[in-house]
Motif scaffolding. Sequence first.
Motif, PDB file in Angstrom:
ATOM      1  N   VAL A   1       0.871  -1.176   0.000  1.00 28.38           N
ATOM      2  CA  VAL A   1       0.000   0.000   0.000  1.00 28.38           C
ATOM      3  C   VAL A   1       0.905   1.222   0.000  1.00 28.38           C
ATOM      4  O   VAL A   1       1.825   1.326   0.820  1.00 28.38           O
ATOM      5  N   THR A   2       0.661   2.138  -0.940  1.00 28.19           N
ATOM      6  CA  THR A   2       1.481   3.329  -1.092  1.00 28.19           C
ATOM      7  C   THR A   2       0.604   4.576  -1.010  1.00 28.19           C
ATOM      8  O   THR A   2      -0.455   4.623  -1.634  1.00 28.19           O
ATOM      9  N   TYR A   3       1.039   5.555  -0.240  1.00 29.37           N
ATOM     10  CA  TYR A   3       0.333   6.828  -0.096  1.00 29.37           C
ATOM     11  C   TYR A   3       1.146   7.892  -0.820  1.00 29.37           C
ATOM     12  O   TYR A   3       2.336   8.052  -0.536  1.00 29.37           O
ATOM     13  N   GLU A   4       0.512   8.587  -1.765  1.00 32.16           N
ATOM     14  CA  GLU A   4       1.207   9.577  -2.570  1.00 32.16           C
ATOM     15  C   GLU A   4       0.473  10.915  -2.527  1.00 32.16           C
ATOM     16  O   GLU A   4      -0.729  10.961  -2.278  1.00 32.16           O
ATOM     17  N   SER A   5       1.216  11.989  -2.791  1.00 35.28           N
ATOM     18  CA  SER A   5       0.609  13.307  -2.886  1.00 35.28           C
ATOM     19  C   SER A   5       1.264  14.086  -4.014  1.00 35.28           C
ATOM     20  O   SER A   5       2.365  13.766  -4.461  1.00 35.28           O
ATOM     21  N   CYS A   6       0.549  15.115  -4.476  1.00 36.00           N
ATOM     22  CA  CYS A   6       1.034  15.998  -5.530  1.00 36.00           C
ATOM     23  C   CYS A   6       1.133  17.399  -4.935  1.00 36.00           C
ATOM     24  O   CYS A   6       0.418  17.727  -3.983  1.00 36.00           O
ATOM     25  N   HIS A   7       1.963  18.237  -5.505  1.00 38.41           N
ATOM     26  CA  HIS A   7       2.122  19.604  -4.999  1.00 38.41           C
ATOM     27  C   HIS A   7       0.825  20.411  -5.070  1.00 38.41           C
ATOM     28  O   HIS A   7       0.668  21.404  -4.372  1.00 38.41           O
ATOM     29  N   CYS A   8      -0.150  19.975  -5.877  1.00 38.95           N
ATOM     30  CA  CYS A   8      -1.416  20.704  -5.994  1.00 38.95           C
ATOM     31  C   CYS A   8      -2.353  20.428  -4.823  1.00 38.95           C
ATOM     32  O   CYS A   8      -3.392  21.068  -4.688  1.00 38.95           O
ATOM     33  N   GLY A   9      -2.006  19.455  -3.971  1.00 36.10           N
ATOM     34  CA  GLY A   9      -2.848  19.115  -2.837  1.00 36.10           C
ATOM     35  C   GLY A   9      -3.623  17.825  -3.019  1.00 36.10           C
ATOM     36  O   GLY A   9      -4.291  17.371  -2.110  1.00 36.10           O
ATOM     37  N   ALA A  10      -3.538  17.216  -4.199  1.00 33.79           N
ATOM     38  CA  ALA A  10      -4.219  15.950  -4.446  1.00 33.79           C
ATOM     39  C   ALA A  10      -3.452  14.814  -3.764  1.00 33.79           C
ATOM     40  O   ALA A  10      -2.234  14.873  -3.614  1.00 33.79           O
ATOM     41  N   HIS A  11      -4.182  13.793  -3.335  1.00 30.01           N
ATOM     42  CA  HIS A  11      -3.592  12.619  -2.701  1.00 30.01           C
ATOM     43  C   HIS A  11      -4.185  11.379  -3.344  1.00 30.01           C
ATOM     44  O   HIS A  11      -5.316  11.409  -3.831  1.00 30.01           O
ATOM     45  N   ARG A  12      -3.435  10.282  -3.325  1.00 28.47           N
ATOM     46  CA  ARG A  12      -3.979   9.012  -3.790  1.00 28.47           C
ATOM     47  C   ARG A  12      -3.343   7.872  -3.016  1.00 28.47           C
ATOM     48  O   ARG A  12      -2.269   8.009  -2.423  1.00 28.47           O
TER      49      ARG A  12
ATOM     50  N   LEU B   1      -2.441   3.700  -3.466  1.00 29.26           N
ATOM     51  CA  LEU B   1      -2.288   2.582  -4.385  1.00 29.26           C
ATOM     52  C   LEU B   1      -2.144   1.305  -3.595  1.00 29.26           C
ATOM     53  O   LEU B   1      -1.536   1.291  -2.524  1.00 29.26           O
ATOM     54  N   CYS B   2      -2.696   0.225  -4.125  1.00 31.25           N
ATOM     55  CA  CYS B   2      -2.502  -1.099  -3.555  1.00 31.25           C
ATOM     56  C   CYS B   2      -1.952  -1.980  -4.652  1.00 31.25           C
ATOM     57  O   CYS B   2      -2.583  -2.118  -5.711  1.00 31.25           O
ATOM     58  N   ALA B   3      -0.783  -2.520  -4.442  1.00 30.14           N
ATOM     59  CA  ALA B   3      -0.097  -3.344  -5.434  1.00 30.14           C
ATOM     60  C   ALA B   3       0.077  -2.568  -6.747  1.00 30.14           C
ATOM     61  O   ALA B   3      -0.056  -3.110  -7.829  1.00 30.14           O
ATOM     62  N   GLY B   4       0.316  -1.252  -6.636  1.00 30.20           N
ATOM     63  CA  GLY B   4       0.555  -0.415  -7.813  1.00 30.20           C
ATOM     64  C   GLY B   4      -0.689   0.077  -8.526  1.00 30.20           C
ATOM     65  O   GLY B   4      -0.596   0.800  -9.499  1.00 30.20           O
ATOM     66  N   VAL B   5      -1.863  -0.294  -8.035  1.00 23.05           N
ATOM     67  CA  VAL B   5      -3.124   0.096  -8.671  1.00 23.05           C
ATOM     68  C   VAL B   5      -3.809   1.152  -7.801  1.00 23.05           C
ATOM     69  O   VAL B   5      -4.032   0.921  -6.612  1.00 23.05           O
ATOM     70  N   PRO B   6      -4.152   2.328  -8.382  1.00 19.85           N
ATOM     71  CA  PRO B   6      -4.857   3.341  -7.585  1.00 19.85           C
ATOM     72  C   PRO B   6      -6.196   2.816  -7.063  1.00 19.85           C
ATOM     73  O   PRO B   6      -6.993   2.252  -7.813  1.00 19.85           O
ATOM     74  N   VAL B   7      -6.430   2.968  -5.757  1.00 21.64           N
ATOM     75  CA  VAL B   7      -7.685   2.521  -5.153  1.00 21.64           C
ATOM     76  C   VAL B   7      -8.465   3.665  -4.542  1.00 21.64           C
ATOM     77  O   VAL B   7      -9.648   3.528  -4.255  1.00 21.64           O
ATOM     78  N   ALA B   8      -7.820   4.831  -4.354  1.00 23.41           N
ATOM     79  CA  ALA B   8      -8.514   5.999  -3.807  1.00 23.41           C
ATOM     80  C   ALA B   8      -7.769   7.249  -4.229  1.00 23.41           C
ATOM     81  O   ALA B   8      -6.546   7.241  -4.378  1.00 23.41           O
ATOM     82  N   ARG B   9      -8.539   8.320  -4.437  1.00 17.09           N
ATOM     83  CA  ARG B   9      -7.941   9.602  -4.782  1.00 17.09           C
ATOM     84  C   ARG B   9      -8.778  10.714  -4.183  1.00 17.09           C
ATOM     85  O   ARG B   9      -9.994  10.696  -4.262  1.00 17.09           O
ATOM     86  N   VAL B  10      -8.082  11.681  -3.578  1.00 16.01           N
ATOM     87  CA  VAL B  10      -8.761  12.832  -2.963  1.00 16.01           C
ATOM     88  C   VAL B  10      -8.119  14.089  -3.459  1.00 16.01           C
ATOM     89  O   VAL B  10      -6.943  14.188  -3.614  1.00 16.01           O
TER      90      VAL B  10
END
Length: 65
Positions: free
Chosen positions: A43-54, A56-65
């Motif tokens: 499980v990986t938690y990522e963010s972008c400089h624009c404030g978006a977050h997502r 991933l589970c096993a490399g597949v996006p499962v949630a995005r905010v």
Amino acid sequence: MTTAACSPTDLHHDTPVPQLADPDAHQHEWLTRSSHRTSEGTVTYESCHCGAHRVLCAGVPVARV
């Protein structure tokens, strides 16, 4: 139990809550904040400089905010 809709002001001192930019307005530059292994895969938690977050589970996006 009832729930109230979120208001555009924070409950503490009526400070405006920052609004995120349109998450599809640019090519995201995802930065990994943390990751850990689970029985379902990494499980990986990522963010972008624009404030978006997502998430991933096993490399597949499962949630995005």
